[in-house]
Design a protein around this motif. Structure first.
Motif, PDB file in Angstrom:
ATOM      1  N   THR A 199      70.455  65.867  32.085  1.00  0.00           N
ATOM      2  CA  THR A 199      69.311  66.177  32.935  1.00  0.00           C
ATOM      3  C   THR A 199      68.292  65.049  32.865  1.00  0.00           C
ATOM      4  O   THR A 199      67.733  64.765  31.809  1.00  0.00           O
ATOM      5  N   GLY A 200      68.104  64.398  33.992  1.00  0.00           N
ATOM      6  CA  GLY A 200      67.075  63.383  34.128  1.00  0.00           C
ATOM      7  C   GLY A 200      65.839  63.992  34.764  1.00  0.00           C
ATOM      8  O   GLY A 200      65.505  65.151  34.534  1.00  0.00           O
ATOM      9  N   SER A 201      65.173  63.220  35.605  1.00  0.00           N
ATOM     10  CA  SER A 201      63.995  63.722  36.313  1.00  0.00           C
ATOM     11  C   SER A 201      63.580  62.708  37.361  1.00  0.00           C
ATOM     12  O   SER A 201      63.756  61.496  37.183  1.00  0.00           O
ATOM     13  N   SER A 202      62.988  63.204  38.443  1.00  0.00           N
ATOM     14  CA  SER A 202      62.416  62.288  39.426  1.00  0.00           C
ATOM     15  C   SER A 202      61.331  61.417  38.803  1.00  0.00           C
ATOM     16  O   SER A 202      61.084  60.293  39.257  1.00  0.00           O
ATOM     17  N   THR A 203      60.700  61.900  37.721  1.00  0.00           N
ATOM     18  CA  THR A 203      59.668  61.097  37.056  1.00  0.00           C
ATOM     19  C   THR A 203      60.238  59.844  36.407  1.00  0.00           C
ATOM     20  O   THR A 203      59.496  58.914  36.099  1.00  0.00           O
ATOM     21  N   GLY A 204      61.554  59.805  36.192  1.00  0.00           N
ATOM     22  CA  GLY A 204      62.172  58.626  35.591  1.00  0.00           C
ATOM     23  C   GLY A 204      62.115  57.398  36.474  1.00  0.00           C
ATOM     24  O   GLY A 204      62.310  56.281  35.989  1.00  0.00           O
ATOM     25  N   VAL A 205      61.861  57.599  37.782  1.00  0.00           N
ATOM     26  CA  VAL A 205      61.781  56.456  38.695  1.00  0.00           C
ATOM     27  C   VAL A 205      60.426  56.375  39.383  1.00  0.00           C
ATOM     28  O   VAL A 205      60.241  55.582  40.313  1.00  0.00           O
ATOM     29  N   MET A 206      59.479  57.187  38.938  1.00  0.00           N
ATOM     30  CA  MET A 206      58.150  57.236  39.547  1.00  0.00           C
ATOM     31  C   MET A 206      57.075  57.000  38.486  1.00  0.00           C
ATOM     32  O   MET A 206      57.279  57.300  37.316  1.00  0.00           O
ATOM     33  N   ASN A 247      77.316  61.665  34.241  1.00  0.00           N
ATOM     34  CA  ASN A 247      76.393  61.474  35.346  1.00  0.00           C
ATOM     35  C   ASN A 247      75.067  62.160  35.041  1.00  0.00           C
ATOM     36  O   ASN A 247      74.985  63.010  34.136  1.00  0.00           O
ATOM     37  N   VAL A 248      74.061  61.804  35.808  1.00  0.00           N
ATOM     38  CA  VAL A 248      72.721  62.360  35.630  1.00  0.00           C
ATOM     39  C   VAL A 248      72.365  63.236  36.823  1.00  0.00           C
ATOM     40  O   VAL A 248      72.551  62.827  37.979  1.00  0.00           O
ATOM     41  N   LEU A 249      71.866  64.421  36.544  1.00  0.00           N
ATOM     42  CA  LEU A 249      71.279  65.289  37.553  1.00  0.00           C
ATOM     43  C   LEU A 249      69.766  65.207  37.367  1.00  0.00           C
ATOM     44  O   LEU A 249      69.253  65.587  36.314  1.00  0.00           O
ATOM     45  N   SER A 250      69.062  64.685  38.362  1.00  0.00           N
ATOM     46  CA  SER A 250      67.620  64.478  38.229  1.00  0.00           C
ATOM     47  C   SER A 250      66.855  65.413  39.157  1.00  0.00           C
ATOM     48  O   SER A 250      66.749  65.161  40.356  1.00  0.00           O
ATOM     49  N   PRO A 251      66.309  66.479  38.592  1.00  0.00           N
ATOM     50  CA  PRO A 251      65.525  67.403  39.405  1.00  0.00           C
ATOM     51  C   PRO A 251      64.143  66.833  39.697  1.00  0.00           C
ATOM     52  O   PRO A 251      63.618  65.987  38.958  1.00  0.00           O
ATOM     53  N   GLY A 252      63.558  67.321  40.752  1.00  0.00           N
ATOM     54  CA  GLY A 252      62.138  67.150  41.005  1.00  0.00           C
ATOM     55  C   GLY A 252      61.430  68.421  40.587  1.00  0.00           C
ATOM     56  O   GLY A 252      61.762  69.011  39.549  1.00  0.00           O
ATOM     57  N   PRO A 253      60.486  68.892  41.368  1.00  0.00           N
ATOM     58  CA  PRO A 253      59.754  70.112  41.009  1.00  0.00           C
ATOM     59  C   PRO A 253      60.586  71.366  41.246  1.00  0.00           C
ATOM     60  O   PRO A 253      60.860  71.743  42.383  1.00  0.00           O
ATOM     61  N   ILE A 254      60.998  71.977  40.148  1.00  0.00           N
ATOM     62  CA  ILE A 254      61.826  73.189  40.192  1.00  0.00           C
ATOM     63  C   ILE A 254      61.026  74.325  39.543  1.00  0.00           C
ATOM     64  O   ILE A 254      60.337  74.108  38.541  1.00  0.00           O
ATOM     65  N   THR A 255      61.142  75.511  40.081  1.00  0.00           N
ATOM     66  CA  THR A 255      60.385  76.656  39.562  1.00  0.00           C
ATOM     67  C   THR A 255      61.012  77.158  38.262  1.00  0.00           C
ATOM     68  O   THR A 255      61.862  78.045  38.267  1.00  0.00           O
ATOM     69  N   THR A 256      60.595  76.569  37.161  1.00  0.00           N
ATOM     70  CA  THR A 256      61.083  76.951  35.842  1.00  0.00           C
ATOM     71  C   THR A 256      59.914  77.340  34.945  1.00  0.00           C
ATOM     72  O   THR A 256      58.754  77.034  35.232  1.00  0.00           O
ATOM     73  N   GLU A 257      60.260  77.956  33.841  1.00  0.00           N
ATOM     74  CA  GLU A 257      59.247  78.338  32.854  1.00  0.00           C
ATOM     75  C   GLU A 257      58.521  77.109  32.310  1.00  0.00           C
ATOM     76  O   GLU A 257      57.299  77.104  32.152  1.00  0.00           O
ATOM     77  N   LEU A 258      59.272  76.030  32.037  1.00  0.00           N
ATOM     78  CA  LEU A 258      58.651  74.804  31.520  1.00  0.00           C
ATOM     79  C   LEU A 258      57.690  74.205  32.540  1.00  0.00           C
ATOM     80  O   LEU A 258      56.590  73.771  32.200  1.00  0.00           O
ATOM     81  N   ALA A 259      58.095  74.187  33.804  1.00  0.00           N
ATOM     82  CA  ALA A 259      57.217  73.639  34.844  1.00  0.00           C
ATOM     83  C   ALA A 259      55.922  74.425  34.930  1.00  0.00           C
ATOM     84  O   ALA A 259      54.836  73.853  35.068  1.00  0.00           O
ATOM     85  N   LEU A 260      56.014  75.736  34.835  1.00  0.00           N
ATOM     86  CA  LEU A 260      54.814  76.572  34.890  1.00  0.00           C
ATOM     87  C   LEU A 260      53.913  76.313  33.692  1.00  0.00           C
ATOM     88  O   LEU A 260      52.686  76.229  33.828  1.00  0.00           O
ATOM     89  N   GLY A 288      76.489  57.685  37.483  1.00  0.00           N
ATOM     90  CA  GLY A 288      75.636  57.870  38.644  1.00  0.00           C
ATOM     91  C   GLY A 288      74.485  58.837  38.397  1.00  0.00           C
ATOM     92  O   GLY A 288      74.369  59.442  37.330  1.00  0.00           O
ATOM     93  N   GLU A 289      73.651  58.963  39.407  1.00  0.00           N
ATOM     94  CA  GLU A 289      72.488  59.843  39.344  1.00  0.00           C
ATOM     95  C   GLU A 289      72.346  60.559  40.679  1.00  0.00           C
ATOM     96  O   GLU A 289      72.390  59.922  41.732  1.00  0.00           O
ATOM     97  N   VAL A 290      72.182  61.869  40.627  1.00  0.00           N
ATOM     98  CA  VAL A 290      71.975  62.665  41.821  1.00  0.00           C
ATOM     99  C   VAL A 290      70.604  63.307  41.738  1.00  0.00           C
ATOM    100  O   VAL A 290      70.306  64.023  40.771  1.00  0.00           O
ATOM    101  N   PHE A 291      69.758  63.078  42.730  1.00  0.00           N
ATOM    102  CA  PHE A 291      68.426  63.658  42.767  1.00  0.00           C
ATOM    103  C   PHE A 291      68.434  64.980  43.524  1.00  0.00           C
ATOM    104  O   PHE A 291      69.008  65.076  44.605  1.00  0.00           O
ATOM    105  N   VAL A 292      67.798  65.976  42.921  1.00  0.00           N
ATOM    106  CA  VAL A 292      67.600  67.269  43.563  1.00  0.00           C
ATOM    107  C   VAL A 292      66.091  67.508  43.525  1.00  0.00           C
ATOM    108  O   VAL A 292      65.565  68.222  42.695  1.00  0.00           O
ATOM    109  N   ASP A 293      65.386  66.831  44.427  1.00  0.00           N
ATOM    110  CA  ASP A 293      63.926  66.736  44.296  1.00  0.00           C
ATOM    111  C   ASP A 293      63.165  66.948  45.588  1.00  0.00           C
ATOM    112  O   ASP A 293      61.986  66.599  45.684  1.00  0.00           O
ATOM    113  N   GLY A 294      63.841  67.499  46.611  1.00  0.00           N
ATOM    114  CA  GLY A 294      63.154  67.725  47.871  1.00  0.00           C
ATOM    115  C   GLY A 294      62.655  66.446  48.527  1.00  0.00           C
ATOM    116  O   GLY A 294      61.761  66.477  49.371  1.00  0.00           O
TER     117      GLY A 294
END
Length: 244
Positions: A135-142, A176-189, A233-239
């Motif tokens: 698990t990566g993150s969109s923040t890894g490239v921003m 491979n890396v799955l990089s989420p963006g803003p996902i409605t999770t407990e940690l995000a909240l 590779g890396e796949v972004f799931v970040d809207g």
């Protein structure tokens, strides 16, 4: 669908959020899933949701003995491991000038060191056709204000996947890396709060937060043979957040 029929998977941080979303999809597609995390009660609740093809093992990815116990359990009960979703992580805000050694150590110990040994200790159970998902993150490239240490750990995750793809050359194991963006999770909240969740959701191209089921669908793709020609590779799931 049954793309993962007969497969054995481990999902760290599997009791809620992105980990649970992936575990649900893995089970739906035929896998037997081990959920690993620190909160036993939460893990048991998750297993109750998933049914007979899920098992809870409590522990921390920062504890070597806990990881050994996890993989000993998998080996004794299933014999081998096909899918590892190294998802467990943590995060907290601190602006430059306010970063403490404790803040740094906590986040790097979980997100980087914990991931390294989660993967390394799994390797003896894996063979050709195995899939490792980090698990990566969109923040890894921003650039993200007050979130530099977390973001740096996710940039490290991205390079680990690139380097490990080369280390695993010839084994038939993909990473491979799955990089989420803003996902409605407990940690995000916890990290962002209600107002932050609303604001960041609105900032995506799609104008909303993502759901764990959406990251789970991509995790299942990376776990399955549908992604058989993907490694490093890396796949972004970040809207679209980090894409445009």
């Amino acid at each position: 669908m049954s793309r993962l029929s007969g497969k054995t998977a481990v999902v760290t941080g599997g009791g809620s959020g992105i980990g649970l979303g992936a575990a649900k999809r893995f089970v739906e597609e035929g896998a037997f899933v081990y959920l690993f995390g620190r909160r036993r009660a939460q893990l048991e609740d998750a297993v109750n949701q998933l049914g007979d093809n899920a098992r809870a093992v409590s522990g921390s990815i920062t504890d070597q003995a806990d990881l050994d116990r996890l993989y000993e359990t998998v080996k004794s009960e299933r014999g081998s491991l096909d899918i590892l979703f190294a998802n467990a992580g943590t995060g907290a805000f601190a602006r430059l000038g306010e970063i403490t050694p404790e803040h740094y150590d906590q986040i790097f110990d979980v997100n980087v060191k914990g991931t390294v040994f989660t993967v390394q200790k799994a390797l003896p159970l894996m063979s050709e056709g195995g899939s490792i998902i980090l698990t990566g993150s969109s923040t890894g490239v921003m650039g993200t204000p007050a979130f530099s240490i977390y973001s740096a750990t996710k940039a490290a995750i991205r390079n680990l996947a690139r380097s490990w793809a080369l280390d695993l050359k010839g084994t038939g194991i993909r990473v491979n890396v799955l990089s989420p963006g803003p996902i409605t999770t407990e940690l995000a909240l916890e990290v962002l709060g209600d107002e932050g969740i609303s604001a960041i959701g609105a900032s995506t191209v799609l104008g909303r937060m993502g759901e764990p089921s959406e990251t789970g669908a991509v995790a299942a793709f990376l776990a399955s043979s549908d992604s058989s020609f993907m490694t490093g590779g890396e796949v972004f799931v970040d809207g679209g957040l980090a894409q445009v």
